[in-house]
Design a protein around this motif. Structure first.
Motif, PDB file in Angstrom:
ATOM      1  N   GLU A 114     -23.764  49.370  51.603  1.00 37.69           N
ATOM      2  CA  GLU A 114     -22.960  49.606  53.113  1.00 37.69           C
ATOM      3  C   GLU A 114     -21.396  49.193  52.665  1.00 37.69           C
ATOM      4  N   GLU A 115     -21.744  47.790  53.075  1.00 34.96           N
ATOM      5  CA  GLU A 115     -20.239  47.009  53.032  1.00 34.96           C
ATOM      6  C   GLU A 115     -19.602  47.076  51.450  1.00 34.96           C
ATOM      7  N   GLY A 116     -20.515  47.244  50.697  1.00 36.75           N
ATOM      8  CA  GLY A 116     -20.113  47.476  49.358  1.00 36.75           C
ATOM      9  C   GLY A 116     -19.002  48.495  49.063  1.00 36.75           C
ATOM     10  N   ARG A 117     -19.761  49.819  49.862  1.00 36.91           N
ATOM     11  CA  ARG A 117     -18.673  51.104  49.751  1.00 36.91           C
ATOM     12  C   ARG A 117     -17.302  50.931  50.761  1.00 36.91           C
ATOM     13  N   VAL A 118     -16.700  50.064  51.845  1.00 34.22           N
ATOM     14  CA  VAL A 118     -15.702  50.026  52.344  1.00 34.22           C
ATOM     15  C   VAL A 118     -14.767  48.868  51.135  1.00 34.22           C
ATOM     16  N   VAL A 119     -15.487  47.875  50.738  1.00 31.31           N
ATOM     17  CA  VAL A 119     -14.681  47.386  49.188  1.00 31.31           C
ATOM     18  C   VAL A 119     -14.305  48.239  48.406  1.00 31.31           C
ATOM     19  N   ASP A 120     -14.671  49.575  47.454  1.00 35.64           N
ATOM     20  CA  ASP A 120     -14.716  50.041  46.547  1.00 35.64           C
ATOM     21  C   ASP A 120     -13.325  51.260  47.190  1.00 35.64           C
ATOM     22  N   ALA A 121     -13.836  51.926  48.429  1.00 30.03           N
ATOM     23  CA  ALA A 121     -12.887  52.426  49.308  1.00 30.03           C
ATOM     24  C   ALA A 121     -11.731  51.696  48.968  1.00 30.03           C
ATOM     25  N   ALA A 122     -11.611  50.606  48.963  1.00 28.69           N
ATOM     26  CA  ALA A 122     -10.367  50.035  48.771  1.00 28.69           C
ATOM     27  C   ALA A 122      -9.889  49.746  47.430  1.00 28.69           C
ATOM     28  N   PHE A 123     -10.454  49.824  47.169  1.00 28.20           N
ATOM     29  CA  PHE A 123     -10.374  49.722  45.401  1.00 28.20           C
ATOM     30  C   PHE A 123      -9.571  50.620  44.960  1.00 28.20           C
ATOM     31  N   ARG A 124     -10.016  51.759  45.436  1.00 28.87           N
ATOM     32  CA  ARG A 124     -10.014  52.902  44.391  1.00 28.87           C
ATOM     33  C   ARG A 124      -8.139  53.412  45.330  1.00 28.87           C
ATOM     34  N   LEU A 125      -8.483  52.628  46.460  1.00 33.81           N
ATOM     35  CA  LEU A 125      -6.726  53.686  47.418  1.00 33.81           C
ATOM     36  C   LEU A 125      -5.559  52.967  46.662  1.00 33.81           C
ATOM     37  N   LEU A 126      -6.115  51.542  47.158  1.00 39.44           N
ATOM     38  CA  LEU A 126      -5.565  50.847  46.076  1.00 39.44           C
ATOM     39  C   LEU A 126      -4.653  50.893  44.463  1.00 39.44           C
ATOM     40  N   THR A 127      -5.152  51.647  43.957  1.00 42.27           N
ATOM     41  CA  THR A 127      -4.921  52.073  42.247  1.00 42.27           C
ATOM     42  C   THR A 127      -3.935  53.046  43.050  1.00 42.27           C
ATOM     43  N   ILE A 128      -4.847  54.519  43.379  1.00 41.81           N
ATOM     44  CA  ILE A 128      -3.814  55.404  43.661  1.00 41.81           C
ATOM     45  C   ILE A 128      -2.593  55.242  44.430  1.00 41.81           C
ATOM     46  N   THR A 187       2.980  60.188  36.724  1.00 32.67           N
ATOM     47  CA  THR A 187       1.924  60.289  37.758  1.00 32.67           C
ATOM     48  C   THR A 187       0.718  61.053  37.431  1.00 32.67           C
ATOM     49  N   VAL A 188       0.906  61.981  37.184  1.00 29.30           N
ATOM     50  CA  VAL A 188       0.310  63.015  37.785  1.00 29.30           C
ATOM     51  C   VAL A 188      -1.306  62.730  36.874  1.00 29.30           C
ATOM     52  N   ALA A 189      -0.471  62.135  35.562  1.00 30.50           N
ATOM     53  CA  ALA A 189      -1.216  62.428  34.434  1.00 30.50           C
ATOM     54  C   ALA A 189      -2.193  60.882  34.832  1.00 30.50           C
ATOM     55  N   GLY A 190      -1.201  59.712  35.786  1.00 32.84           N
ATOM     56  CA  GLY A 190      -2.236  58.427  35.726  1.00 32.84           C
ATOM     57  C   GLY A 190      -3.300  59.183  37.102  1.00 32.84           C
ATOM     58  N   GLU A 191      -2.893  60.071  38.245  1.00 30.09           N
ATOM     59  CA  GLU A 191      -3.875  60.212  39.044  1.00 30.09           C
ATOM     60  C   GLU A 191      -4.837  60.711  38.680  1.00 30.09           C
ATOM     61  N   ALA A 192      -4.860  61.529  37.774  1.00 30.55           N
ATOM     62  CA  ALA A 192      -6.596  62.280  37.537  1.00 30.55           C
ATOM     63  C   ALA A 192      -7.557  61.399  36.973  1.00 30.55           C
ATOM     64  N   VAL A 193      -6.535  60.258  35.692  1.00 25.65           N
ATOM     65  CA  VAL A 193      -7.346  59.744  34.885  1.00 25.65           C
ATOM     66  C   VAL A 193      -7.865  58.817  35.955  1.00 25.65           C
ATOM     67  N   VAL A 194      -7.030  58.581  36.684  1.00 26.84           N
ATOM     68  CA  VAL A 194      -7.806  57.448  38.116  1.00 26.84           C
ATOM     69  C   VAL A 194      -8.852  58.461  39.037  1.00 26.84           C
ATOM     70  N   LEU A 195      -8.683  59.283  39.265  1.00 22.81           N
ATOM     71  CA  LEU A 195      -9.866  60.070  40.186  1.00 22.81           C
ATOM     72  C   LEU A 195     -10.911  60.596  39.204  1.00 22.81           C
ATOM     73  N   THR A 196     -10.778  60.544  37.867  1.00 27.12           N
ATOM     74  CA  THR A 196     -11.421  61.012  36.959  1.00 27.12           C
ATOM     75  C   THR A 196     -12.588  60.477  36.561  1.00 27.12           C
ATOM     76  N   PHE A 197     -12.218  59.039  36.204  1.00 25.89           N
ATOM     77  CA  PHE A 197     -13.127  57.592  35.459  1.00 25.89           C
ATOM     78  C   PHE A 197     -13.253  57.487  36.671  1.00 25.89           C
TER      79      PHE A 197
END
Lengths: 625, 262
Positions: free
Chosen positions: B39-53, B20-30
């Motif tokens: 602006e609206e795209g940032r909402v989509v991207d934030a949701a995408f990143r949160l779902l991945t985390i 998990t630590v390794a995976g989250e590190a990869v997700v947060l780095t790349f």
């Protein structure tokens, strides 16, 4: 030859239908020839002729007129080309037909990947690309719906529940023989202007495109009929033909999964047929269900279509769940973990599957008020699906994992479907779906659930029951080569598709921006390598079927009923009705017995209490050890 | 048996945490997401990143149990013995159900319903663009500016734009990947989508600044794409006046054509 008779009857029916239509048009003052109505009516009569010719007349319809029925049952190879009622023959018919279709549609996938190797139309024209892509889609959907249920389900369900056959053997044969006309129609689309709407056939495009659309609609309606009849047959079989003692709490989990999937087949398929018929009415009768210019609504179709087609993905994946769990239990040498929870999960999935369809319409322009509710229902499905993972992991835990070819495919199912499930959340979530809908992210996601999930489970099942069905063993070494080759190439192909979709690669395109060239070239090469793995599979299966070493009754030392009879089983399955006395998965439980089989048909084993002391499963298993 | 089970469980927990630590590190780095330009795209991207985390621990848990089981519990050759007949105790099944339900409900709320609410709060648009899809091209009309174009979509930066989307023949779908926004163009309906471009740019600079059809619409579907250019307000005004002349000329030509026919 029933096949020759079927073709002759079909030709007579077709000519009759065409004649009636042309005559009707002339009498009502229309132009005599119009392709679409003529083909539609001609097909309906040709289909009737085909079914009567293949055996419905000889073995069934004569009865309705008070004539003696010919119970002609063919022997040897001929029975696979006839209206045969033995569920084991029907199972093999389904399995061979659909594995062949799987390979064929796989070749179409190779053509798609050749075109997508480089930007620009490099290999085929835009029109040909749309046709190849659409045909790949619909054939693979048919494969996903019918191969496990029709093939493995037909072969094994009566055996697994201790029955002699399915509840309606003639209906079963009819279900299968509805399939060849479907295949002929789909091939026919190439000669009638082609099909260019994808398998989803959204109007108004499907209202106005070439006549191939009519053939497609007729094919899918016919296939739906087959699916409905099959679902009905399984439900009645499982509800009424279980051996004495085989309560719902002792059913093998694969049987449960077929039961759950059949509930959907029987009750949802009509909606797809209705949607496609409305398109036919728009085209043939000038109605306007979907033509906005005449007051129709294109979104109506999308709702009706997905009301079937989302539950349909559970027709595909539920038997995959059942098959994977079945294999994991037998090859972990452990009882299925949480056996009583999983059927509950299956039924919850069936119920929820009917109230999630509009997540396919988040970007369709439907009312905003629908977004929240459908996001909620869709994401709730992960809870019953989670039970399948609990069961799988709990079954492996502390087990004695026997890493045979079927087990490897079963394990891969868990991993692949995990990725398929997790990526599904991005599509259930409205904000992310707005970007990802109709991109290669979706393409990758459903190939993870259907190929990574269901098709891997299908291969687990094919290898698992190959000795039972053919009476011969496959080559374990080449089975493992097939597994690792397919597994690695599969992930190499589909993981980059997620990336391509996120980065702007829309769906169903033959051309794309040059910036996406590298990733597509990579995917194409990986896809060709994956295609190669099926050569290994086909060679192994064909060679083993003909020349493989003889299989013993129970090579896997499994407890379930099908392994307690010879490989392949005798025509009546069991010499006498078996009596079920315990769980099908009681591995590691001292003295546990699943069922008692008697060889002498004269004795009804229900009364023989003494025989129950003899552990039938393990005792027979010892023969092979 | 219980003792051995506990030892295995500890190892799996360790493996899970490590992955998990390794995976989250990869997700947060790349960052897997392409450049975003709205602006609206940032909402989509934030949701995408949160779902991945949020998805990572689930992924690593299953992988940890799966990999550990295959490596440690596998039997060399045919297993002589059966495994222990474990049953799913109510505590384990209950804990599993609670954990999966909690995660599922959390994801429904955040980023699901919260993101949806963010995307649904619309300001008064500064610019309105009518988009019309037909086989196989896009036509954009600026009703306030009285400009029509099928060559490119020009937008002023940092202005709130409302697109009124429709189609004349079959279903198309309006998608600008760099804005992350998509809505189908349906005959007989007008659908809307709101976008606030946050930086200037052209398709030559970012290939995803293009209005592309995302719904199969027949033969030319693959080619149905319109360049998007985001410019400063002054440049936008300049483009409007030059395009208005072209539109007017086009209109006169069509009127003349209609006149000559009648």
């Amino acid at each position: 030859m029933p096949l020759v008779q079927a073709f002759v009857f079909a030709a007579i029916g077709g000519v009759f239908g065409v004649g009636v239509t042309v005559a009707g048009r002339v009498l009502t003052g229309r132009e005599a020839w119009s392709l679409e109505p003529v083909v539609t009516v001609g097909y309906i009569f040709a289909l009737l002729g085909w079914l009567l010719g293949i055996g419905v007349w000889d073995q069934w319809a004569r009865e309705w007129l008070g004539l003696p029925v010919e119970h002609r049952q063919h022997r040897g190879w001929a029975r696979y080309f006839a209206f045969t009622t033995d569920h084991k023959v029907v199972g093999v018919q389904y399995l061979v037909t659909f594995v062949a279709l799987f390979l064929l549609a796989g070749l179409l996938a190779m053509l798609i990947r050749i075109e997508l190797m480089a930007p620009g139309m490099t290999f085929m024209g835009l029109g040909t690309y749309n046709q190849v892509m659409s045909l790949h889609g619909i054939v693979m959907v048919a494969v996903a719906v019918a191969t496990i249920i029709g093939g493995l389900g037909n072969y094994t369900v009566p055996l697994l529940i201790g029955a002699e056959d399915v509840a309606f053997p003639r209906l079963n044969a009819l279900s299968y023989w509805l399939v060849p006309p479907v295949a002929i129609l789909l091939i026919g689309t190439f000669f009638t202007g082609g099909l260019d709407t994808g398998w989803t056939a959204y109007p108004p495009l499907s209202d106005v495109n070439a006549a191939g659309q009519v053939l497609f609609n007729l094919a899918v309606i016919t296939f739906g009929l087959s699916s409905i009849l099959g679902g009905l047959n399984f439900l009645v079989t499982i509800a009424t033909l279980r051996a004495p003692g085989m309560g719902w709490g002792r059913l093998p989990i694969f049987v449960w999964s077929i039961f759950a999937a059949s509930l959907i087949s029987l009750t949802a398929t009509q909606f797809l047929a209705a949607g496609l018929m409305m398109i036919l009415f728009d085209r043939l009768l000038g109605m306007a269900f979907f033509r906005a210019s005449a007051g129709g609504d294109p979104l109506l179709y999308q709702h009706v279509f997905w009301f079937y087609s989302h539950p349909a993905v559970y027709i595909m994946i539920l038997p995959g769940f059942g098959l994977a769990l079945e294999v994991l239990s037998h090859f972990s040498r452990k009882p299925l973990f949480g056996y009583r929870l999983v059927p509950g999960g299956f039924i919850a999935i069936v119920v929820l599957s009917f109230v999630v369809w509009a997540h396919h319409l988040f970007t369709s322009g439907m009312s905003d008020a629908l977004h929240g509710p459908f996001m909620v229902t869709t994401e709730l499905i992960s809870i019953p699906t989670g039970l399948v993972f609990l069961s799988a992991l709990g079954t492996l835990w502390l087990g004695r994992l026997w890493l045979t070819t079927p087990m490897l495919f079963g394990l891969a199912f868990v991993f692949n479907f995990l990725i398929g499930g997790l990526t599904g959340i991005y599509l259930a979530d409205v904000p992310t779906d707005i970007h990802l809908q109709d991109t290669h992210f979706v393409v990758a996601h459903f190939h993870y659930t259907i190929v990574g999930g269901e098709i891997f489970a299908l291969f687990a099942g094919i290898y698992y029951w190959f000795p039972k069905m053919t009476g011969r063993m496959f080559s374990e070494r080449w089975g493992k080569v097939h597994f690792w080759w397919m597994f690695l190439a599969y992930h190499t192909t589909f993981i980059p598709m997620f990336w391509a979709g996120i980065h702007g690669m829309n769906r169903r395109v033959g051309d794309y921006p040059a910036e996406l060239g590298d990733v597509n070239l990579f995917i194409s090469v990986a896809a060709f390598v994956m295609g190669g793995s099926f050569v290994v599979f086909t060679a192994n299966v064909v060679w083993s079927w003909v020349r493989g070493p003889r299989a013993v009754a129970n090579p896997w030392r499994a407890h379930t009923l099908e392994w307690q009879v010879a490989s392949p089983p005798p025509i009546e399955n069991f010499p006498a009705t078996p009596v079920v006395v315990g769980s099908p998965y009681a591995y590691g439980v001292p003295g546990a017995v699943h069922a008692v089989l008697t060889t002498a048909p004269a004795h009804t084993p229900a009364a023989s209490g003494g025989a129950q002391a003899e552990p039938a499963g393990p005792a027979l298993a010892a023969d092979s050890a | 048996m219980v003792g051995r089970g506990r030892k295995h469980a500890l190892w799996v927990a360790l493996l899970w945490i490590t992955l998990t630590v390794a995976g989250e590190a990869v997700v947060l780095t790349f960052d897997v997401l392409p450049p975003v330009a709205a602006e609206e795209g940032r909402v989509v991207d934030a949701a995408f990143r949160l779902l991945t985390i949020l998805g990572m621990p689930v992924f690593t848990f299953v992988v940890a149990v799966l990999v550990y089981s295959v490596l440690v519990f596998r039997s060399r050759g045919t297993p002589e013995q059966d495994g222990p007949p474990l049953v799913a105790r109510p505590l384990i099944a209950g804990a599993w159900l609670v954990a999966t339900s909690a995660l599922s409900i959390y994801v429904i709320i955040n980023p699901g319903l919260t993101g949806l609410a963010e995307l649904r709060t619309h300001r008064e648009p500064d610019v309105v663009v009518q988009v019309e899809g037909s086989r196989w091209q896009w036509k954009v009309t600026y009703p306030r500016q009285q400009v029509t174009s099928n060559k490119e979509l020009v937008l002023p930066v940092n202005k709130h734009v409302r697109f009124d989307v429709t189609a004349v023949d079959v279903v198309h779908s309006f998608w600008i990947p760099s804005f992350r926004m998509k809505i189908d163009a349906v005959p007989g309906r007008v659908t809307t989508v709101h976008v606030t471009p946050t930086q200037t740019g052209t398709e030559a600079q970012d290939f995803n600044l293009r209005l592309v059809c995302a719904e199969l619409c027949g033969l030319g579907h693959s080619l149905m794409s319109l360049s998007v250019r985001v410019v400063e307000q002054a440049d936008f005004d300049r483009w409007v006046s030059s395009a208005r002349t072209a539109t007017a000329a086009d209109g006169e030509r069509q009127q003349a054509l209609a006149g000559s026919r009648s």
